[in-house]
Design a protein around this motif. Structure first.
Motif, PDB file in Angstrom:
ATOM      1  N   ARG A 225       0.835  -1.204   0.000  1.00 44.82           N
ATOM      2  CA  ARG A 225       0.000   0.000   0.000  1.00 44.82           C
ATOM      3  C   ARG A 225       0.865   1.248   0.000  1.00 44.82           C
ATOM      4  N   ARG A 226       1.979   1.191   0.675  1.00 44.27           N
ATOM      5  CA  ARG A 226       2.874   2.360   0.737  1.00 44.27           C
ATOM      6  C   ARG A 226       3.322   2.756  -0.666  1.00 44.27           C
ATOM      7  N   LEU A 227       3.700   1.775  -1.461  1.00 47.33           N
ATOM      8  CA  LEU A 227       4.112   2.058  -2.829  1.00 47.33           C
ATOM      9  C   LEU A 227       2.931   2.538  -3.673  1.00 47.33           C
ATOM     10  N   ALA A 228       1.767   1.927  -3.477  1.00 49.25           N
ATOM     11  CA  ALA A 228       0.587   2.319  -4.238  1.00 49.25           C
ATOM     12  C   ALA A 228       0.201   3.760  -3.947  1.00 49.25           C
ATOM     13  N   VAL A 229       0.233   4.142  -2.680  1.00 46.14           N
ATOM     14  CA  VAL A 229      -0.083   5.513  -2.289  1.00 46.14           C
ATOM     15  C   VAL A 229       0.887   6.488  -2.950  1.00 46.14           C
ATOM     16  N   ARG A 230       2.164   6.143  -2.922  1.00 45.97           N
ATOM     17  CA  ARG A 230       3.184   7.015  -3.538  1.00 45.97           C
ATOM     18  C   ARG A 230       2.933   7.177  -5.033  1.00 45.97           C
ATOM     19  N   LEU A 231       2.613   6.078  -5.712  1.00 46.55           N
ATOM     20  CA  LEU A 231       2.373   6.137  -7.154  1.00 46.55           C
ATOM     21  C   LEU A 231       1.124   6.949  -7.481  1.00 46.55           C
ATOM     22  N   LEU A 232       0.058   6.773  -6.707  1.00 47.28           N
ATOM     23  CA  LEU A 232      -1.171   7.508  -6.979  1.00 47.28           C
ATOM     24  C   LEU A 232      -0.987   8.997  -6.724  1.00 47.28           C
ATOM     25  N   ARG A 233      -0.301   9.350  -5.648  1.00 45.81           N
ATOM     26  CA  ARG A 233      -0.038  10.768  -5.389  1.00 45.81           C
ATOM     27  C   ARG A 233       0.766  11.388  -6.535  1.00 45.81           C
ATOM     28  N   GLU A 234       1.766  10.659  -7.006  1.00 46.89           N
ATOM     29  CA  GLU A 234       2.588  11.172  -8.096  1.00 46.89           C
ATOM     30  C   GLU A 234       1.767  11.324  -9.373  1.00 46.89           C
ATOM     31  N   ALA A 252     -14.031  -1.280  -1.345  1.00 46.08           N
ATOM     32  CA  ALA A 252     -13.610  -0.945   0.017  1.00 46.08           C
ATOM     33  C   ALA A 252     -12.173  -1.382   0.282  1.00 46.08           C
ATOM     34  N   GLU A 253     -11.663  -2.332  -0.518  1.00 45.01           N
ATOM     35  CA  GLU A 253     -10.269  -2.768  -0.369  1.00 45.01           C
ATOM     36  C   GLU A 253      -9.295  -1.660  -0.766  1.00 45.01           C
ATOM     37  N   GLN A 254      -9.771  -0.672  -1.502  1.00 47.13           N
ATOM     38  CA  GLN A 254      -8.898   0.419  -1.963  1.00 47.13           C
ATOM     39  C   GLN A 254      -9.129   1.708  -1.174  1.00 47.13           C
ATOM     40  N   GLU A 255      -9.363   1.578   0.127  1.00 49.70           N
ATOM     41  CA  GLU A 255      -9.551   2.786   0.933  1.00 49.70           C
ATOM     42  C   GLU A 255      -8.334   3.700   0.877  1.00 49.70           C
ATOM     43  N   TRP A 256      -7.157   3.109   0.713  1.00 51.55           N
ATOM     44  CA  TRP A 256      -5.935   3.913   0.597  1.00 51.55           C
ATOM     45  C   TRP A 256      -6.042   4.876  -0.594  1.00 51.55           C
ATOM     46  N   ALA A 257      -6.651   4.408  -1.710  1.00 53.45           N
ATOM     47  CA  ALA A 257      -6.817   5.256  -2.893  1.00 53.45           C
ATOM     48  C   ALA A 257      -7.880   6.323  -2.641  1.00 53.45           C
ATOM     49  N   VAL A 258      -8.954   5.942  -1.934  1.00 61.84           N
ATOM     50  CA  VAL A 258      -9.984   6.914  -1.586  1.00 61.84           C
ATOM     51  C   VAL A 258      -9.368   8.035  -0.756  1.00 61.84           C
ATOM     52  N   ASP A 259      -8.528   7.677   0.214  1.00 63.97           N
ATOM     53  CA  ASP A 259      -7.896   8.683   1.070  1.00 63.97           C
ATOM     54  C   ASP A 259      -7.011   9.631   0.262  1.00 63.97           C
ATOM     55  N   VAL A 260      -6.245   9.089  -0.681  1.00 68.82           N
ATOM     56  CA  VAL A 260      -5.382   9.935  -1.513  1.00 68.82           C
ATOM     57  C   VAL A 260      -6.235  10.872  -2.368  1.00 68.82           C
TER      58      VAL A 260
END
Length: 292
Positions: A225-234, A252-260
């Motif tokens: 998830r850490r890498l995914a968050v970094r890629l989505l922010r970029e 709901a499994e992609q809450e990290w993407a919702v947060d970004v």
């Protein structure tokens, strides 16, 4: 009514396009949603996508015709034991005649023996009912959309992200297999050709990638998830000024993407379903509706 394979020809691509436009236009109107008019670029990309699928998955692409006119279409593919339904549409005037059921059954035959199945479903309750009866679990999905507020994006941290290319194909396929159980294979060729950029992160702790076209994040996969968050922010930070961003197919499994997305000021909405068989929603992952 006859069913026949979709051929890799300009004429068949136009027939598929005609059916899809009619079906999804009618669905949007029935739901009171705005109808997005296709641009010459989006039309050309759609036609190329249909031909790509017909070329690489000829046994999974079917067209229904009535009195010589296209009435419905189902485009599906298989990649390393994973079957996916890329497009399923029936003309409004042909609905209720069993056309959709015939097409779906034909496409599902292409997936026999596959361990996993994936479908991006519209909000149409008739489609969702068919997928559920075919043994798929329906996961409601969300979408993010709007102008990007870069001031809300947090400091990207120490994980380097750089442009990717053909030399990273092994990395992309390796991440695919770890996250979703199968590589996208030749679909990476299409995505590379029809994306503005491919972003790659490759560290000792894991790897990931993200395709972006304009404001749309078209596919993202990472081993953490850490890498995914970094890629989505970029990816969101690179959306051109004045262009609306879009991140779709989020369960709901992609809450990290919702947060970004919320960090970036995007608006959240309900969309349809991610229908899966033999697997749970891949995460950390943002699917592509056409290649899942």
């Amino acid at each position: 009514m006859i069913l026949r394979p979709v051929r890799d020809t300009a004429a068949d691509a136009e027939a598929v396009y005609e059916v899809a436009q009619a079906a999804f236009h009618a669905l949007a109107v029935s739901r009171g949603e705005p109808v997005e008019e296709p641009t010459p670029e989006s039309r050309a990309r759609e036609l190329a996508w249909y031909r790509h699928l017909a070329r690489h998955s000829p046994e999974g692409c079917w067209l229904a015709e009535e009195d010589g006119r296209p009435a419905g279409v189902a485009l599906s593919g298989r990649r390393e034991g994973t079957w996916f339904l890329a497009l399923f549409a029936v003309r409004p005037e042909a609905q209720g005649k069993g056309v959709g059921l015939m097409l779906l059954e034909q496409a599902l035959q292409h997936g026999r023996g596959c361990l996993r199945g994936m479908i991006s479903s519209s909000p149409d309750p008739r489609a969702a009912r068919r997928y559920r009866r075919a043994g798929f679990t329906l996961y409601p999905v969300m979408g993010l959309r709007g102008p990007v507020d870069r001031s809300g994006l947090r400091d990207p941290g120490e994980i380097p992200v750089h442009p990717g290319g053909a030399a990273h194909r092994h990395l992309l396929e390796s991440v695919d297999r770890l996250v979703r159980g199968a590589s996208h294979g030749v679909d990476h060729d299409f995505l590379a050709l029809h994306s503005d950029e491919l972003l790659v992160a490759d560290t000792l702790a894991g790897s990931g990638y993200c395709y972006r076209r304009g404001g749309r994040v078209t596919l993202l996969a990472a081993t953490s998830r850490r890498l995914a968050v970094r890629l989505l922010r970029e990816a969101l930070a690179r959306v051109p000024d004045g262009v609306e961003a879009s991140v779709a197919e989020l369960t709901a499994e992609q809450e990290w993407a919702v947060d970004v997305g919320l960090e970036a000021g995007l608006a959240l909405s309900n969309r349809g379903y991610l229908a899966l068989r033999g697997m749970r929603p891949p995460s950390p992952y943002v699917p592509n509706g056409g290649f899942l």
